[in-house]
Motif scaffolding. Structure first.
Motif, PDB file in Angstrom:
ATOM      1  N   LYS A   1       0.838  -1.181   0.000  1.00  0.00           N
ATOM      2  CA  LYS A   1       0.000   0.000   0.000  1.00  0.00           C
ATOM      3  C   LYS A   1       0.883   1.245   0.000  1.00  0.00           C
ATOM      4  O   LYS A   1       1.795   1.380   0.827  1.00  0.00           O
ATOM      5  CB  LYS A   1      -0.906   0.010   1.229  1.00  0.00           C
ATOM      6  N   PRO A   2       0.663   2.176  -0.937  1.00  0.00           N
ATOM      7  CA  PRO A   2       1.502   3.386  -0.997  1.00  0.00           C
ATOM      8  C   PRO A   2       1.550   4.118   0.339  1.00  0.00           C
ATOM      9  O   PRO A   2       0.543   4.281   1.019  1.00  0.00           O
ATOM     10  CB  PRO A   2       0.801   4.226  -2.070  1.00  0.00           C
ATOM     11  N   GLY A   3       2.766   4.520   0.691  1.00  0.00           N
ATOM     12  CA  GLY A   3       2.976   5.282   1.916  1.00  0.00           C
ATOM     13  C   GLY A   3       3.157   4.456   3.169  1.00  0.00           C
ATOM     14  O   GLY A   3       3.352   5.023   4.246  1.00  0.00           O
ATOM     15  N   THR A   4       3.141   3.128   3.045  1.00  0.00           N
ATOM     16  CA  THR A   4       3.213   2.292   4.249  1.00  0.00           C
ATOM     17  C   THR A   4       4.579   1.660   4.484  1.00  0.00           C
ATOM     18  O   THR A   4       4.867   1.222   5.599  1.00  0.00           O
ATOM     19  CB  THR A   4       2.165   1.171   4.187  1.00  0.00           C
ATOM     20  N   VAL A   5       5.403   1.566   3.461  1.00  0.00           N
ATOM     21  CA  VAL A   5       6.721   0.950   3.605  1.00  0.00           C
ATOM     22  C   VAL A   5       7.734   1.730   2.778  1.00  0.00           C
ATOM     23  O   VAL A   5       7.374   2.468   1.849  1.00  0.00           O
ATOM     24  CB  VAL A   5       6.731  -0.529   3.154  1.00  0.00           C
ATOM     25  N   TYR A   6       9.008   1.542   3.127  1.00  0.00           N
ATOM     26  CA  TYR A   6      10.098   2.047   2.297  1.00  0.00           C
ATOM     27  C   TYR A   6      10.638   0.877   1.486  1.00  0.00           C
ATOM     28  O   TYR A   6      11.058  -0.137   2.043  1.00  0.00           O
ATOM     29  CB  TYR A   6      11.211   2.640   3.156  1.00  0.00           C
ATOM     30  N   THR A   7      10.608   1.000   0.166  1.00  0.00           N
ATOM     31  CA  THR A   7      11.195  -0.001  -0.716  1.00  0.00           C
ATOM     32  C   THR A   7      11.939   0.721  -1.819  1.00  0.00           C
ATOM     33  O   THR A   7      11.328   1.378  -2.666  1.00  0.00           O
ATOM     34  CB  THR A   7      10.127  -0.920  -1.332  1.00  0.00           C
ATOM     35  N   TYR A   8      13.257   0.610  -1.805  1.00  0.00           N
ATOM     36  CA  TYR A   8      14.084   1.246  -2.835  1.00  0.00           C
ATOM     37  C   TYR A   8      13.740   0.614  -4.180  1.00  0.00           C
ATOM     38  O   TYR A   8      13.822  -0.601  -4.344  1.00  0.00           O
ATOM     39  CB  TYR A   8      15.554   1.034  -2.498  1.00  0.00           C
TER      40      TYR A   8
END
Length: 575
Positions: free
Chosen positions: A234-241
Motif C-alpha cells: 500500500k503506498p505510503g506504508t513501507v520504504y522499498t528502494y
C-alpha cells in the motif's frame, strides 16, 4: 555578504539522576537553523572564525565555493588519515584471500571547503579478459586515470531528481499530487493515489524492479510495463528502494516538459555547470577513457554502454541509470548542492529546492532517511561523515558520492567493481574507508589544554587516581564529544575497590558534532573511570573526553589537566 555559521546543541546522552549536559561555553553559538539556511559563508569568514578543517563546529547555511586543487594542509586537514585511506583503496585492487581484488580499479576524490585535497587513482579501468577473471597481460590493460569516465549506475537517480525538482520550481506539478494527474496511464492497478513525493522518497509501494530487458520486446512495451505494474505494498506504508520509481519520474519529466530526459539533464545540469564528460550514451571517441564493467551474456564486455540491463534496453537513457561521469565532475555537482544550487555564476536549483531535497521525509521508516532524491544519514557507506544532514547516493557498478554540509566536505569513490563480474562481493567497506579518512582528517579540538582523551581499543578505560571520600557529595564534570555508531557507548563508572563498578552516565549516538559539558553529582567514590564499549556497527568519528574535574564540598580533588589519569586503551589527542 552576511556570514552566520551556527550550530544547535542536540546532545545524545542517556539520562541519569542528578546529571546535566549543556553546551561547552566555548561553543555557545546556538541560533535558529531556518533563519540561516539561505545565507552563505565564504573563505574569509571561515578563516576568521577558525572553522576550516573542523569536525566539531558544524556549519549551517550554504557554502560559496568553486572547486580548486590544493593540499590537505591548506584547509586545515591532517593528511595522515587521508593517506591511510588511499593506501587501503590501493590494497583493495590487489588479490586477497578470495583470489581476486575487491575491485579492479578506483578513482578517489576528497574535497573540503572547495579545495580538492586528493584526486588519486588505483588499479585498472580494463583488467580482465573474461567473466572468469582471467587477467589481461599488463600491456593489454588500461590504467585508471583521474579523468576516467565511469558508469554511475544509480547515482543517475540524483540527476533525474534534480530535473524533476527544476520542473517543480516552474510550477509544473505539486509534490503531493497523484502522479496520475500528470501521467494518466500510470494511475492503474492501484497506483492512482501514489504521489510524486512518494516516488522521490521510495515510499510508493512499488516493487524494486522488473526484468524489462528480457520480458518485453521493445521500448514502448517496457515503458508500458512500468506504467501498468501494480504496487507490491500500500503506498505510503513501507520504504522499498525501487528503480521503477525513478523510471516513472523520468517519464513524468519528459511528459511535463516535452523534452527527452537526456536533453533535460544536458540543458538543466551539465551545460550550465560545464560538465563535458557527464551524460548518457558517451560518444565512441571517449571509449579509451571509460572504465569497463561486466562481461554479460549476449553483450560481452560492457564498456562505454550502460551496464544496467533495463537502462540499456530503454536506449541508455532512463530515470534510474545511464549517466556517465568523472570524479571531478561528480564532485562539481556535489559542490553545487552544498552551495545551495549554485556553482560560481551558474544556478541550477533554488536554495529552497535544495533544502527540500536534503530534508528527511521518511521519519516513519527508521534507517531509511531520504530526501527528494538524496539518501540521508546512511552510515553503511557514509561512514564517520554520517549525520542527519549528510546526503549522497551509491551505484551498483561501484560508485558513491557523500556530501557533508556540516563540514562542507565531499567524498567521491568511483570503482568498476562489477568488472569482470558482479559476484565478487560488496565494496561497502571501501566506501566507508574513504569517508572515514576524510572525517578523521577533520579536527576535534581539545576543550582545555593541548590534548584530550580518546579511546583506541574496545573496552579501554581512562581512570582517575585514588580519591579521598567524605560524607558529602562528589561533583564530576567533564567535556565530551560524542559521534558514535548507535551501538557504541562510553560509560562513566565509579568504584570503591577497583573491582566492582557502578554505571553513572552513558554517552552514545550522534552528539550533533558539538562538545558538551557534563556535570554529575554523586555519592563519593575512590575511583572514577570512562570505559569505551564498541558495538557491532560501522563506527563514527569517535568519542573524546577533556577538562575533567572532580570536587567535593571542600574543594577540587582532580584536575584532569594536572593530575595523572591512568589510560588503558585510550590515548591523548591534539585534534
Amino acid at each position: 555578504m552576511r556570514t552566520l555559521l551556527t550550530a544547535l546543541l542536540a546532545v545524545a546522552l542517556a539520562a541519569a539522576p542528578l546529571a546535566t549536559a549543556h553546551a561547552d561555553p566555548a561553543d555557545d553559538q546556538a541560533t535558529n537553523d531556518q533563519a540561516v539556511d539561505d545565507r552563505t559563508f565564504d573563505d574569509a569568514a571561515v578563516d576568521a572564525q577558525g572553522l576550516r578543517g573542523r569536525f566539531d563546529v558544524p556549519r549551517h547555511g550554504w557554502a560559496n565555493d568553486v572547486l580548486r586543487s590544493g593540499t590537505p594542509e591548506r584547509v586545515g586537514l591532517d593528511p595522515a588519515p587521508i593517506r591511510a585511506a588511499l593506501d587501503q583503496v590501493e590494497r583493495y585492487t590487489t588479490p586477497d584471500a578470495t583470489g581476486h581484488p575487491l575491485f579492479s580499479g578506483a578513482v578517489t576524490l576528497l574535497a573540503h571547503d572547495g579545495v580538492v585535497v586528493t584526486h588519486e587513482t588505483a588499479g585498472w579501468a580494463v583488467r580482465y579478459a573474461d567473466a572468469a577473471g582471467t587477467e589481461l597481460p599488463e600491456a593489454g590493460r588500461v590504467p585508471m586515470t583521474p579523468d576516467t569516465i565511469f558508469d554511475l549506475a544509480s547515482i543517475s537517480k540524483l540527476f533525474t531528481s534534480i530535473v524533476v525538482m527544476r520542473l517543480h520550481e516552474r510550477g509544473a506539478f505539486e509534490l503531493d499530487a497523484p502522479v496520475a494527474r500528470y501521467l494518466p496511464e500510470f494511475g492503474v492497478n492501484g497506483k492512482d493515489v501514489i504521489t510524486v513525493r512518494q516516488l522521490l522518497t521510495h515510499t510508493s509501494g512499488l516493487e524494486p524492479w522488473l526484468p524489462l530487458w528480457s520480458r518485453y520486446p521493445d521500448i514502448p512495451s517496457r515503458v508500458k510495463a512500468v506504467m501498468d505494474v501494480a504496487p507490491k505494498n500500500k503506498p505510503g506504508t513501507v520504504y522499498t528502494y525501487s528503480d521503477l520509481n525513478l523510471i516513472t519520474l523520468g517519464v513524468l519529466a519528459e511528459r511535463l516538459s516535452g523534452e527527452k530526459l537526456d536533453v533535460l539533464v544536458r540543458e538543466g545540469i551539465t551545460d550550465p555547470l560545464g560538465l563535458v564528460d557527464t551524460g548518457y550514451n558517451p560518444p565512441a571517441a571517449k571509449l579509451d577513457r571509460i572504465a569497463a564493467t561486466e562481461f554479460q551474456t549476449g553483450r560481452g564486455l560492457v564498456r562505454g554502454v550502460v551496464h544496467d540491463e533495463n537502462a540499456w534496453s530503454l536506449g541508455g537513457v532512463a530515470g534510474h541509470a545511464g549517466v556517465f561521469s568523472t570524479a571531478r565532475e561528480l564532485a562539481t555537482l556535489g559542490q553545487t548542492i552544498l552551495d545551495g544550487g549554485r556553482y560560481g555564476s551558474a544556478r541550477i536549483l533554488r536554495p529552497d529546492t535544495v533544502r527540500l531535497m536534503l530534508t528527511d521525509f521518511n521519519p516513519g521508516f527508521p534507517g531509511n532517511a531520504h530526501g527528494l532524491g538524496f539518501e540521508l544519514d546512511q552510515r553503511w557507506y557514509m561512514g564517520a561523515l554520517t549525520s542527519p544532514k549528510t546526503a549522497g547516493h551509491t551505484g551498483f557498478t561501484g560508485t558513491s558520492l557523500v556530501l557533508d554540509p556540516l563540514s562542507n566536505s565531499i567524498a567521491v569513490l568511483l570503482t568498476n567493481r562489477v568488472h569482470p563480474t558482479r559476484n565478487w562481493g560488496s565494496i561497502n567497506p571501501a566506501r566507508r574507508v574513504v569517508a572515514n579518512g576524510l572525517a578523521q582528517a577533520l579536527a576535534v579540538q581539545p576543550r582545555r589544554g593541548p590534548t584530550s582523551w580518546t579511546p583506541t581499543t574496545t573496552g579501554g578505560t581512562l581512570t582517575t587516581p585514588d580519591l579521598r571520600t567524605s560524607g558529602g557529595r562528589h561533583t564530576v564534570s567533564f567535556s565530551a564529544f560524542v559521534d558514535l555508531d548507535p551501538s557504541d557507548k562510553v560509560v562513566l563508572e565509579s568504584s570503591n575497590d577497583g573491582t566492582s563498578w557502578s554505571d553513572l552516565k552513558t554517552l552514545t549516538g550522534y552528539g550533533d558534532r558539538r562538545w558538551q559539558r557534563v556535570e554529575l553529582e554523586t555519592t563519593p567514590a575512590k575511583l572514577y573511570r570512562w570505559r569505551y564499549v564498541k558495538g557491532s556497527g560501522y563506527g563514527g568519528r569517535g568519542a573524546f573526553v577533556d577538562a575533567i574535574r572532580i570536587a567535593d564540598d571542600r574543594g577540587l580533588l582532580v584536575d584532569g589537566e594536572q593530575d595523572g589519569l591512568r589510560a588503558e586503551g585510550w590515548r591523548s589527542a591534539n585534534r
